[in-house]
Design a protein around this motif. Structure first.
Motif, PDB file in Angstrom:
ATOM      1  N   ALA A 106       0.815  -1.220   0.000  1.00 26.14           N
ATOM      2  CA  ALA A 106       0.000   0.000   0.000  1.00 26.14           C
ATOM      3  C   ALA A 106       0.850   1.272   0.000  1.00 26.14           C
ATOM      4  CB  ALA A 106      -0.926  -0.004   1.215  1.00 26.14           C
ATOM      5  N   GLY A 107       2.172   1.139   0.090  1.00 23.06           N
ATOM      6  CA  GLY A 107       3.052   2.308   0.106  1.00 23.06           C
ATOM      7  C   GLY A 107       3.962   2.300   1.321  1.00 23.06           C
ATOM      8  N   LEU A 108       4.730   3.357   1.469  1.00 22.14           N
ATOM      9  CA  LEU A 108       5.663   3.460   2.596  1.00 22.14           C
ATOM     10  C   LEU A 108       4.939   3.843   3.877  1.00 22.14           C
ATOM     11  CD1 LEU A 108       8.784   5.329   1.168  1.00 22.14           C
ATOM     12  CD2 LEU A 108       8.553   2.912   1.691  1.00 22.14           C
ATOM     13  N   ARG A 109       5.364   3.230   4.977  1.00 23.24           N
ATOM     14  CA  ARG A 109       4.879   3.595   6.312  1.00 23.24           C
ATOM     15  C   ARG A 109       6.095   3.944   7.143  1.00 23.24           C
ATOM     16  NH1 ARG A 109      -0.014   1.743   8.475  1.00 23.24           N
ATOM     17  NH2 ARG A 109       0.636   3.166  10.109  1.00 23.24           N
ATOM     18  N   VAL A 110       6.129   5.126   7.707  1.00 21.61           N
ATOM     19  CA  VAL A 110       7.235   5.553   8.558  1.00 21.61           C
ATOM     20  C   VAL A 110       6.709   5.650   9.977  1.00 21.61           C
ATOM     21  CG1 VAL A 110       8.958   7.321   9.022  1.00 21.61           C
ATOM     22  CG2 VAL A 110       8.301   6.818   6.659  1.00 21.61           C
ATOM     23  N   LEU A 111       7.300   4.854  10.860  1.00 22.80           N
ATOM     24  CA  LEU A 111       6.880   4.801  12.258  1.00 22.80           C
ATOM     25  C   LEU A 111       8.010   5.345  13.120  1.00 22.80           C
ATOM     26  CD1 LEU A 111       5.598   1.129  12.074  1.00 22.80           C
ATOM     27  CD2 LEU A 111       4.239   3.200  11.767  1.00 22.80           C
ATOM     28  N   THR A 112       7.674   6.200  14.058  1.00 24.58           N
ATOM     29  CA  THR A 112       8.691   6.749  14.957  1.00 24.58           C
ATOM     30  C   THR A 112       8.210   6.626  16.396  1.00 24.58           C
ATOM     31  OG1 THR A 112       7.766   8.988  14.807  1.00 24.58           O
ATOM     32  CG2 THR A 112       9.527   8.415  13.253  1.00 24.58           C
ATOM     33  N   ALA A 113       9.176   6.485  17.301  1.00 16.40           N
ATOM     34  CA  ALA A 113       8.849   6.380  18.723  1.00 16.40           C
ATOM     35  C   ALA A 113      10.091   6.686  19.545  1.00 16.40           C
ATOM     36  CB  ALA A 113       8.337   4.985  19.066  1.00 16.40           C
ATOM     37  N   GLN A 114       9.864   7.005  20.794  1.00 13.10           N
ATOM     38  CA  GLN A 114      10.964   7.242  21.709  1.00 13.10           C
ATOM     39  C   GLN A 114      11.457   5.943  22.334  1.00 13.10           C
ATOM     40  OE1 GLN A 114       9.122  10.265  24.204  1.00 13.10           O
ATOM     41  NE2 GLN A 114      10.493  11.778  23.283  1.00 13.10           N
TER      42      GLN A 114
END
Length: 91
Positions: free
Chosen positions: A15-23
């Motif tokens: 479905a495309g790029l997913r960028v996940l961020t977290a501390q």
């Protein structure tokens, strides 16, 4: 206000790029697992990269996501990882 993050996982899904961020290492790993599970049997077609400052954490996150992908592959092939014992060599 700028929110800083320590870890980033980018997944290339159908479905495309997913960028996940977290501390937190665990938080980003669980978010990425959720995305992998959402795509179910298509996990072999999902690539990912892991970024951050702690090399040990990056290895742990990547290893965890490889394990999740393998588990999903086994489930979708009608098997479970626990039903297979021994060493496996993949081409």
């Amino acid at each position: 206000m700028t929110v800083a993050f320590d870890y980033e996982v980018t997944l290339a899904t159908p479905a495309g790029l997913r960028v996940l961020t977290a501390q937190a290492e665990r938080e980003v790993a669980l978010m990425a697992e959720s995305v992998l599970r959402r795509h179910g049997g298509h996990s072999p077609g999902i690539g990912f990269t892991v970024a951050g400052r702690d090399p040990g954490a990056l290895r742990r996150i990547a290893s965890y996501l490889v394990d999740v992908s393998s588990e999903l592959d086994w489930e979708w092939s009608g098997n479970t990882p626990s039903s297979h014992r021994g060493m496996f060599l993949f081409p």
